[in-house]
Design an enzyme around this catalytic site. Structure first.
Site, PDB file in Angstrom:
ATOM      1  N   GLU A   1      -3.871  49.660  70.547  1.00  0.00           N
ATOM      2  CA  GLU A   1      -5.180  49.182  70.112  1.00  0.00           C
ATOM      3  C   GLU A   1      -6.127  49.046  71.298  1.00  0.00           C
ATOM      4  O   GLU A   1      -7.338  49.214  71.159  1.00  0.00           O
ATOM      5  CB  GLU A   1      -5.052  47.838  69.382  1.00  0.00           C
ATOM      6  CG  GLU A   1      -6.325  47.444  68.647  1.00  0.00           C
ATOM      7  CD  GLU A   1      -6.119  46.319  67.658  1.00  0.00           C
ATOM      8  OE1 GLU A   1      -5.763  46.612  66.496  1.00  0.00           O
ATOM      9  OE2 GLU A   1      -6.296  45.146  68.044  1.00  0.00           O
TER      10      GLU A   1
ATOM     11  N   HIS B   1      21.918  54.042  68.423  1.00  0.00           N
ATOM     12  CA  HIS B   1      22.499  54.633  67.217  1.00  0.00           C
ATOM     13  C   HIS B   1      21.424  55.127  66.258  1.00  0.00           C
ATOM     14  O   HIS B   1      21.693  55.350  65.074  1.00  0.00           O
ATOM     15  CB  HIS B   1      23.393  53.595  66.523  1.00  0.00           C
ATOM     16  CG  HIS B   1      24.520  53.126  67.392  1.00  0.00           C
ATOM     17  ND1 HIS B   1      25.713  53.799  67.497  1.00  0.00           N
ATOM     18  CD2 HIS B   1      24.608  52.065  68.237  1.00  0.00           C
ATOM     19  CE1 HIS B   1      26.505  53.166  68.354  1.00  0.00           C
ATOM     20  NE2 HIS B   1      25.852  52.114  68.821  1.00  0.00           N
TER      21      HIS B   1
ATOM     22  N   LYS C   1     -11.630  48.861  57.458  1.00  0.00           N
ATOM     23  CA  LYS C   1     -11.978  47.639  56.732  1.00  0.00           C
ATOM     24  C   LYS C   1     -13.234  47.836  55.887  1.00  0.00           C
ATOM     25  O   LYS C   1     -13.331  47.357  54.756  1.00  0.00           O
ATOM     26  CB  LYS C   1     -12.194  46.486  57.719  1.00  0.00           C
ATOM     27  CG  LYS C   1     -10.946  46.051  58.480  1.00  0.00           C
ATOM     28  CD  LYS C   1     -11.292  44.914  59.433  1.00  0.00           C
ATOM     29  CE  LYS C   1     -10.085  44.470  60.233  1.00  0.00           C
ATOM     30  NZ  LYS C   1     -10.425  43.379  61.177  1.00  0.00           N
TER      31      LYS C   1
END
Length: 554
Positions: free
Chosen positions: A363, A394, A522
């Site tokens: 960000e 793994h 937004k």
């Protein structure tokens, strides 16, 4: 601003890219390499000897930093310069951890004085809750606190509370054993309500307080969860004013919005516009952390960050951990064109640390426009991801060891863990910790040296004779070793990465303190939501059909 691509150092670094030896060659040519590319500071050891640089490249990276005025940029950051140029404001997260007695005057205002006044207000709330003085609507003491936030208002406190779980209720001044009134802390961030729905089924409304953490107090994710919490409480007690007074705390830079929502003024903690969300854990946003750890341990967290601040400000670049982390990051991403970076803590307590850094770095530095508004013509922030190292082995280590992608990595481990004890379980836990450390160091060796990391001649021959078992190596990594995980050392670690981000941004010439890319989503979401609520379907065909279904019109 300076264009980094016009500097002599930049051009010389570009010419050096094609001549970088493999990591195996770098180590074979210089038997002292492991000591030359290592920085010890306090309880932190930063080993970048397995990065694809030599002394010449290191020198040119430092020249680049000097050409870009990094020293002046650092000074501007910590003294209150408006380094957040697109929003015309400071980024004074370092002021949030200044010790008592220090002063920082910016535009005629002593910022340090304001910070410590705010910490005093945080401490008052912490004491009321942990001493059992804060009461719910029925008169019972509060037992659960739910932090409602998103992004920096969630990731930082969640990460710190998880990492320092064992410090819950202990006072670092006394050492251990000073217990507080038990307060359980919880975190809610998801907009869809999944976390909150599950949590509300386990909570007692009479003994629960919600912290609404939002710098703007307009974030839809946060307010939707807060409104749901309010609705839940009102099912049990009808006096909304008492519910808001006894069960909600607000933390924001927007007092008028807190007032409009109904947060009692006595329950409001203020932020400043120069507190960036992903740098805000040190402020009142850290209330949940202070509740979890106790105020003394929260101050230790701040103290550790300040120690790293002083190291960053005062240490020559070649011995400066955040500076060298940042310069190596620029070298890898921009010059070597390595587009991915893995964060691999070998300690389960840092389970949320990779996610925290994902926001902090991507960000901040996920930018393609420089401070002058021009498009940058080179790679900036890589894609970050990560996982607890032993789990990651793994999962995605297959790609790191044998894939076609170049990936850089940070290995993080704590040298000492689990107290000495004659009890069998503690002895076994210490054995497990040593196994974890061995795996951490082994994986970085294999990434660097491939098949050559195997010391057994027989095993090496088996691997080299089978192409499916070939490890090509030459994957750069750094190793960060810390003596022990404490509030202080966690503060140092977090601040170290904060400053790394700033170094990289300063070299690239981008602003790490805005996030306009977050805002556009937004805006569009609000438009779509308004259309849904008002049954106004005015979008393209595919969206039109979706909205019809949402509105029950399809």
């Amino acid at each position: 601003m300076n264009d980094p691509t016009t500097t002599t150092a930049w051009n010389e670094l570009e010419s050096l890219v094609q001549t970088v030896p493999s990591l195996s060659e770098l180590f074979s040519k210089d038997t002292c390499r492991a000591q030359k590319f290592l920085i010890d500071f306090e309880e932190v050891c930063f080993d970048y000897s397995k990065q694809s640089i030599d002394t010449i490249i290191k020198g040119k990276l430092i020249e680049l930093a000097e050409s870009m005025g990094l020293k002046e940029s650092i000074n501007s950051l910590v003294t209150g310069g408006k380094v957040n140029v697109t929003e015309n404001r400071q980024a004074l997260h370092t002021a949030l951890r200044l010790p008592r007695g220090r002063s920082l005057v910016v535009d005629g205002v002593d910022i340090a004085k304001k910070v410590h006044a705010s910490l005093g207000e945080v401490e008052t709330i912490v004491n009321r809750l942990t001493e059992g003085l804060w009461r719910g609507y029925s008169g019972q003491a509060i037992k659960d606190v739910v932090n409602i936030g998103v992004g920096g208002s969630d990731l930082g406190p969640l990460m710190a509370c998880t990492a320092l779980e064992e410090w819950n209720g202990q006072d670092s001044v006394e050492g251990k054993g000073l217990k507080y009134h038990d307060i359980e802390t919880h975190f809610v961030s998801n907009m869809d309500g999944t976390q909150l729905e599950k949590l509300l089924n386990t909570l007692n409304p009479e003994t629960t307080v919600f912290i609404i953490s939002s710098k703007s107090f307009r974030t839809s994710d946060t307010l939707s969860n807060a409104n749901t919490a309010l609705s839940w409480l009102s099912e049990y007690f009808k006096d909304i004013d008492i519910i808001k007074k006894n069960h909600f705390i607000g933390i924001s830079a927007n007092s008028s919005a807190m007032n409009a929502w109904g947060v009692d003024p006595a329950n409001q903690l203020k932020l400043w516009d120069w507190v960036g969300g992903r740098f805000s854990m040190w402020s009142a946003i850290g209330l949940t952390v202070a509740l979890k750890l106790g105020m003394n341990n929260f101050r230790e967290l701040l103290s550790g960050a300040h120690i790293m601040d002083e190291h960053f400000i005062n240490t020559p670049f070649e011995d400066n951990i955040p500076v060298m982390m940042g310069l190596v990051g620029v070298w890898n991403s921009t010059f070597l064109n390595i587009h991915a970076h893995a964060v691999l803590p070998y300690d389960g307590r840092l389970s949320h640390f990779p996610n925290y850094l994902t926001q902090l770095e991507m960000e901040s530095n996920g930018k393609s426009v420089n401070l002058s508004g021009a498009i940058v013509n080179f790679n900036t922030c890589p894609i970050l991801w990560g996982e607890i190292g032993s789990n990651a082995q793994h999962a995605f280590y297959q790609l790191l060891h044998q894939g076609t992608q170049k990936v850089t990595s940070d290995f993080i481990a704590f040298i000492n863990r689990y107290d000495e004890s004659e009890e069998c379980v503690n002895a076994q836990l210490q054995t497990q910790h040593k196994m974890s450390l061995a795996n951490c160091l082994a994986q970085s060796r294999v990434l660097a040296f491939g098949n050559r990391a195997v010391s057994s001649k027989a095993d090496t021959q088996v691997v080299e004779s089978n192409p499916h078992k070939h490890y090509h190596g030459n994957q750069p990594s750094s190793t960060i070793l810390i003596n022990k995980l404490t509030p202080k050392t966690l503060g140092m670690l977090i601040a170290m990465y904060e400053h790394k981000v700033y170094v990289m941004a300063s070299i690239w010439g981008v602003n790490p303190f805005d996030q306009w890319g977050v805002e556009v989503g937004k805006i569009v979401a609000k438009e779509l939501n308004d259309a849904v609520l008002n049954n106004k379907i005015n979008y393209d065909d595919s969206t039109n059909e979706l909205l019809k279904r949402i509105c029950g019109l399809g």
